[in-house]
Design a protein around this motif. Structure first.
Motif, PDB file in Angstrom:
ATOM      1  N   SER A  21     -15.880 -10.312  -6.891  1.00 10.77           N
ATOM      2  CA  SER A  21     -14.526 -10.869  -6.912  1.00 10.77           C
ATOM      3  C   SER A  21     -14.130 -11.420  -5.549  1.00 10.77           C
ATOM      4  O   SER A  21     -13.438 -12.445  -5.462  1.00 10.77           O
ATOM      5  N   THR A  22     -14.568 -10.758  -4.477  1.00 15.10           N
ATOM      6  CA  THR A  22     -14.277 -11.259  -3.135  1.00 15.10           C
ATOM      7  C   THR A  22     -14.986 -12.586  -2.903  1.00 15.10           C
ATOM      8  O   THR A  22     -14.391 -13.545  -2.380  1.00 15.10           O
ATOM      9  N   HIS A  80      -7.531  -6.253  -0.974  1.00 13.99           N
ATOM     10  CA  HIS A  80      -6.255  -5.581  -1.228  1.00 13.99           C
ATOM     11  C   HIS A  80      -5.978  -5.521  -2.724  1.00 13.99           C
ATOM     12  O   HIS A  80      -5.572  -4.470  -3.257  1.00 13.99           O
ATOM     13  N   SER A  81      -6.216  -6.627  -3.415  1.00  8.75           N
ATOM     14  CA  SER A  81      -6.007  -6.663  -4.858  1.00  8.75           C
ATOM     15  C   SER A  81      -6.962  -5.702  -5.566  1.00  8.75           C
ATOM     16  O   SER A  81      -6.569  -4.986  -6.494  1.00  8.75           O
ATOM     17  N   ASN A  82      -8.210  -5.669  -5.112  1.00  8.64           N
ATOM     18  CA  ASN A  82      -9.182  -4.749  -5.697  1.00  8.64           C
ATOM     19  C   ASN A  82      -8.783  -3.291  -5.481  1.00  8.64           C
ATOM     20  O   ASN A  82      -8.967  -2.448  -6.365  1.00  8.64           O
ATOM     21  N   LEU A 138      -7.727 -15.063   5.605  1.00  9.81           N
ATOM     22  CA  LEU A 138      -7.071 -13.946   4.935  1.00  9.81           C
ATOM     23  C   LEU A 138      -7.531 -13.714   3.499  1.00  9.81           C
ATOM     24  O   LEU A 138      -7.288 -12.645   2.939  1.00  9.81           O
ATOM     25  N   MET A 139      -8.187 -14.697   2.888  1.00 13.66           N
ATOM     26  CA  MET A 139      -8.566 -14.560   1.486  1.00 13.66           C
ATOM     27  C   MET A 139      -9.439 -13.331   1.208  1.00 13.66           C
ATOM     28  O   MET A 139      -9.178 -12.599   0.235  1.00 13.66           O
ATOM     29  N   ASN A 180       0.835  -1.207   0.000  1.00 11.76           N
ATOM     30  CA  ASN A 180       0.000   0.000   0.000  1.00 11.76           C
ATOM     31  C   ASN A 180       0.872   1.261   0.000  1.00 11.76           C
ATOM     32  O   ASN A 180       0.568   2.243  -0.699  1.00 11.76           O
ATOM     33  N   GLU A 181       1.945   1.234   0.763  1.00 12.16           N
ATOM     34  CA  GLU A 181       2.867   2.376   0.796  1.00 12.16           C
ATOM     35  C   GLU A 181       3.542   2.565  -0.557  1.00 12.16           C
ATOM     36  O   GLU A 181       3.736   3.695  -1.023  1.00 12.16           O
ATOM     37  N   GLU A 182       3.918   1.455  -1.184  1.00 12.22           N
ATOM     38  CA  GLU A 182       4.578   1.532  -2.492  1.00 12.22           C
ATOM     39  C   GLU A 182       3.624   2.084  -3.555  1.00 12.22           C
ATOM     40  O   GLU A 182       4.027   2.881  -4.412  1.00 12.22           O
TER      41      GLU A 182
END
Length: 199
Positions: A163-164, A103-105, A96-97, A41-43
């Protein structure tokens, strides 16, 4: 457990940088995945906050090089689940999925990030790119489009939910498929054993 005690947070120092499975415990996965998401996220924020004009290096290449820790941990987790899973591993993945999917979204539907990628993509034939860089740019742009970057805000929210849900169902399908395969393998082994002993 500190970061230094978690093998995912330090170089492996093994021949050919192979995964040190003997040092990895179940307790290592969740903190490493959460830290991996935080770092990525920082990147991503560093890319979108960059005041300079989007270029291949400061956008596409920077994105490609992001998420190294998260990729390292999830690669080990999901490959191990495919090869030698357990109830504990499956519980970690199920927990975690949804977060990994979200996160991917968050990355794929990041409008500011996509605009930077699109800016470079639209100039692709006018900038000096190697064949590999050109291919990576196309792959990155197409990947964002396929994952909803061009959708309306309303459709993006629908895409997030679907998607989730799909990621969770896919994981469960894989788990059930593996259990069935193991069951069949066990039955086959028992059957062969009794055939041999009977003869």
């Amino acid at each position: 457990m500190t970061f230094m005690e978690n093998p995912f947070f330090t170089p492996y120092h093994t021949p050919h940088a192979t995964v040190p499975f003997d040092r990895i415990t179940l307790a290592d996965y969740e903190p490493a995945i959460r830290e991996g998401m935080r770092r990525e996220n920082e990147e991503i924020k560093a890319i979108t906050d960059n005041p300079q004009e989007p270029t291949f290096d400061n956008t596409v290449k920077a994105l490609e090089q992001s998420g190294e820790l998260l990729d390292r941990v999830t690669t080990v987790l999901f490959n191990l689940m495919s090869a030698e899973t357990s109830d504990d591993l499956e519980a970690i993945a199920e927990k975690l999925m949804p977060e990994l999917s979200e996160h991917s979204n968050d990355i794929n539907l990041n409008a500011r990030l996509f605009q930077r990628i699109k800016h470079v993509y639209e100039k692709r034939d006018r900038i000096n790119l190697t064949h590999e860089e050109y291919r990576l740019l196309e792959k990155t742009y197409d990947g964002f489009v396929r994952n909803g970057a061009n959708l309306s805000d309303t459709d993006k929210e629908t895409f997030r939910k679907l998607s989730t849900e799909l990621s969770t169902l896919t994981l469960r399908f894989s788990q059930n498929h593996l259990k069935i395969w193991k069951y069949r393998s066990t039955i086959s082994a028992v059957y062969k054993y009794f055939r041999i002993t009977e003869n």
